[in-house]
Design a protein around this motif. Structure first.
Motif, PDB file in Angstrom:
ATOM      1  N   VAL A  95     144.233   9.995  30.914  1.00  0.00           N
ATOM      2  CA  VAL A  95     145.285  10.582  31.692  1.00  0.00           C
ATOM      3  C   VAL A  95     145.033  12.372  32.340  1.00  0.00           C
ATOM      4  O   VAL A  95     145.186  12.613  33.267  1.00  0.00           O
ATOM      5  CB  VAL A  95     146.535  10.514  30.771  1.00  0.00           C
ATOM      6  N   GLY A  96     144.517  12.745  31.123  1.00  0.00           N
ATOM      7  CA  GLY A  96     144.310  14.136  30.793  1.00  0.00           C
ATOM      8  C   GLY A  96     143.486  14.647  32.126  1.00  0.00           C
ATOM      9  O   GLY A  96     143.512  15.225  33.058  1.00  0.00           O
ATOM     10  N   LEU A  97     141.820  13.469  32.390  1.00  0.00           N
ATOM     11  CA  LEU A  97     140.766  13.715  32.902  1.00  0.00           C
ATOM     12  C   LEU A  97     141.665  13.704  34.998  1.00  0.00           C
ATOM     13  O   LEU A  97     141.505  14.549  35.986  1.00  0.00           O
ATOM     14  CB  LEU A  97     140.018  12.667  32.686  1.00  0.00           C
ATOM     15  N   GLY A  98     142.634  13.351  35.056  1.00  0.00           N
ATOM     16  CA  GLY A  98     143.571  12.366  36.355  1.00  0.00           C
ATOM     17  C   GLY A  98     144.696  13.894  36.538  1.00  0.00           C
ATOM     18  O   GLY A  98     144.179  14.053  37.243  1.00  0.00           O
ATOM     19  N   ALA A 153     136.850  11.402  38.210  1.00  0.00           N
ATOM     20  CA  ALA A 153     137.524  11.966  38.944  1.00  0.00           C
ATOM     21  C   ALA A 153     137.095  12.242  40.052  1.00  0.00           C
ATOM     22  O   ALA A 153     137.895  13.204  40.756  1.00  0.00           O
ATOM     23  CB  ALA A 153     136.460  13.252  37.980  1.00  0.00           C
ATOM     24  N   LEU A 154     135.132  12.497  40.676  1.00  0.00           N
ATOM     25  CA  LEU A 154     135.158  12.048  41.868  1.00  0.00           C
ATOM     26  C   LEU A 154     135.904  11.674  43.267  1.00  0.00           C
ATOM     27  O   LEU A 154     136.746  11.970  43.816  1.00  0.00           O
ATOM     28  CB  LEU A 154     134.107  11.785  42.547  1.00  0.00           C
ATOM     29  N   ALA A 155     136.390  10.047  42.105  1.00  0.00           N
ATOM     30  CA  ALA A 155     136.832   9.154  43.513  1.00  0.00           C
ATOM     31  C   ALA A 155     138.562   9.352  43.512  1.00  0.00           C
ATOM     32  O   ALA A 155     138.834   9.491  44.886  1.00  0.00           O
ATOM     33  CB  ALA A 155     137.473   7.766  42.414  1.00  0.00           C
ATOM     34  N   GLY A 156     138.944  10.832  41.926  1.00  0.00           N
ATOM     35  CA  GLY A 156     140.203  10.972  42.582  1.00  0.00           C
ATOM     36  C   GLY A 156     140.408  11.958  43.213  1.00  0.00           C
ATOM     37  O   GLY A 156     141.473  11.851  44.077  1.00  0.00           O
ATOM     38  N   ILE A 180     144.511   6.641  39.630  1.00  0.00           N
ATOM     39  CA  ILE A 180     143.194   6.729  40.459  1.00  0.00           C
ATOM     40  C   ILE A 180     142.447   6.533  39.046  1.00  0.00           C
ATOM     41  O   ILE A 180     141.392   6.079  38.731  1.00  0.00           O
ATOM     42  CB  ILE A 180     142.576   6.648  42.009  1.00  0.00           C
ATOM     43  N   VAL A 181     142.689   7.679  38.749  1.00  0.00           N
ATOM     44  CA  VAL A 181     140.840   8.543  37.536  1.00  0.00           C
ATOM     45  C   VAL A 181     141.570   7.459  36.499  1.00  0.00           C
ATOM     46  O   VAL A 181     139.765   7.554  36.068  1.00  0.00           O
ATOM     47  CB  VAL A 181     141.458   9.637  37.876  1.00  0.00           C
ATOM     48  N   SER A 182     142.945   7.555  36.038  1.00  0.00           N
ATOM     49  CA  SER A 182     142.409   7.248  35.165  1.00  0.00           C
ATOM     50  C   SER A 182     142.494   5.829  35.088  1.00  0.00           C
ATOM     51  O   SER A 182     141.822   4.987  33.703  1.00  0.00           O
ATOM     52  CB  SER A 182     144.377   7.432  34.183  1.00  0.00           C
ATOM     53  N   ALA A 183     142.260   4.827  36.017  1.00  0.00           N
ATOM     54  CA  ALA A 183     142.705   3.035  35.915  1.00  0.00           C
ATOM     55  C   ALA A 183     140.724   3.209  35.725  1.00  0.00           C
ATOM     56  O   ALA A 183     140.535   2.364  35.126  1.00  0.00           O
ATOM     57  CB  ALA A 183     143.081   3.437  37.271  1.00  0.00           C
ATOM     58  N   VAL A 184     140.910   4.148  36.351  1.00  0.00           N
ATOM     59  CA  VAL A 184     139.231   3.400  37.062  1.00  0.00           C
ATOM     60  C   VAL A 184     137.868   4.140  35.792  1.00  0.00           C
ATOM     61  O   VAL A 184     137.441   3.422  34.917  1.00  0.00           O
ATOM     62  CB  VAL A 184     138.113   4.187  37.551  1.00  0.00           C
ATOM     63  N   ARG A 185     138.334   4.974  34.416  1.00  0.00           N
ATOM     64  CA  ARG A 185     138.538   5.502  33.107  1.00  0.00           C
ATOM     65  C   ARG A 185     138.309   4.529  32.337  1.00  0.00           C
ATOM     66  O   ARG A 185     137.663   4.066  31.281  1.00  0.00           O
ATOM     67  CB  ARG A 185     138.787   6.928  32.547  1.00  0.00           C
ATOM     68  N   LEU A 186     139.682   4.052  32.675  1.00  0.00           N
ATOM     69  CA  LEU A 186     140.038   2.841  31.534  1.00  0.00           C
ATOM     70  C   LEU A 186     139.224   1.778  31.498  1.00  0.00           C
ATOM     71  O   LEU A 186     139.062   0.917  30.585  1.00  0.00           O
ATOM     72  CB  LEU A 186     141.820   3.297  31.629  1.00  0.00           C
ATOM     73  N   VAL A 187     139.362   1.342  32.842  1.00  0.00           N
ATOM     74  CA  VAL A 187     138.493  -0.015  33.657  1.00  0.00           C
ATOM     75  C   VAL A 187     137.143   0.401  32.655  1.00  0.00           C
ATOM     76  O   VAL A 187     136.659  -0.939  32.090  1.00  0.00           O
ATOM     77  CB  VAL A 187     139.184  -0.765  34.947  1.00  0.00           C
TER      78      VAL A 187
END
Length: 203
Positions: A95-98, A153-156, A180-187
């Motif tokens: 979440v912080g990354l996003g 991060a780049l995608a977000g 999107i950032v959080s979801a990609v990271r978690l997946v």
């Protein structure tokens, strides 16, 4: 106002992750606070330096210092309990990354830089603090050796730029980009996805 709220939440989350890494490395109280501050503020400072904002925002606003210091002290005092919350910590880091990616990209766009520059600066804002944390701990930064982190991060950042340029409401851009950032990271964590590395090298 929205950007400020996002950044303060991101600061607390990243400071906690940096402080926990410091505790695991057996640093003293001062070291825990320094690493927490570095993790929390590093990405934002890099963003401001790249955008020519002097002095960096985080060094001129007291809340940007108090929030990460408080989070780092909290982790130092309650690290056994925090360490048990591994999944929660990973979720908070995603979440912080996003949040940092979104705020960094939006800040860059507000200064009038080109779209591709805003994307790169947004990504840097998201991953910069963690990279500095790893360097201080004498480790190769996580974003350079495994896991899908910088790419998320780049995608977000791309989503934020596209949404802003096409006239989406700022709140919607922030929510969609951070999600999107959080979801990609978690997946990526769940599926254990990693960026490819060169094959045939001896370990």
């Amino acid at each position: 106002m929205l950007l400020i709220v996002l950044e303060l939440i991101g600061l607390a989350v990243f400071a906690a992750s940096g402080a926990l890494a410091a505790v695991r490395a057996r640093l003293d109280l001062f070291g825990v606070v320094v690493l927490g501050l570095t993790t929390a503020l590093g990405g934002g400072i890099l963003r401001d330096v790249l955008l020519g904002i002097h002095p960096p925002t985080s060094l001129t606003t007291w809340t940007y210092l108090v929030v990460p210091v408080g989070a780092a002290l909290g982790v130092f005092g309650f690290h056994p309990q925090v360490a048990k919350l591994r999944r929660a910590v990973l979720l908070a880091d995603a979440v912080g990354l996003g949040l940092f990616t979104v705020s960094g990209t939006a800040t860059a766009l507000n200064t009038g830089v080109p779209a591709y520059t805003a994307c790169l600066i947004g990504m840097t804002a998201g991953i910069g603090g963690g990279a500095l944390r790893d360097l201080l701990l004498r480790e190769i930064p996580l974003v350079l050796r495994r896991e899908i982190y910088a790419l998320a991060a780049l995608a977000g950042a791309v989503v934020v730029v596209v949404g802003t340029r096409t006239g989406w409401p700022a709140a919607l851009v922030a929510v969609v980009g951070a999600t999107i950032v959080s979801a990609v990271r978690l997946v990526a964590l769940w599926r254990q996805w990693n960026a490819p590395v060169a094959k045939g090298l001896e370990r």
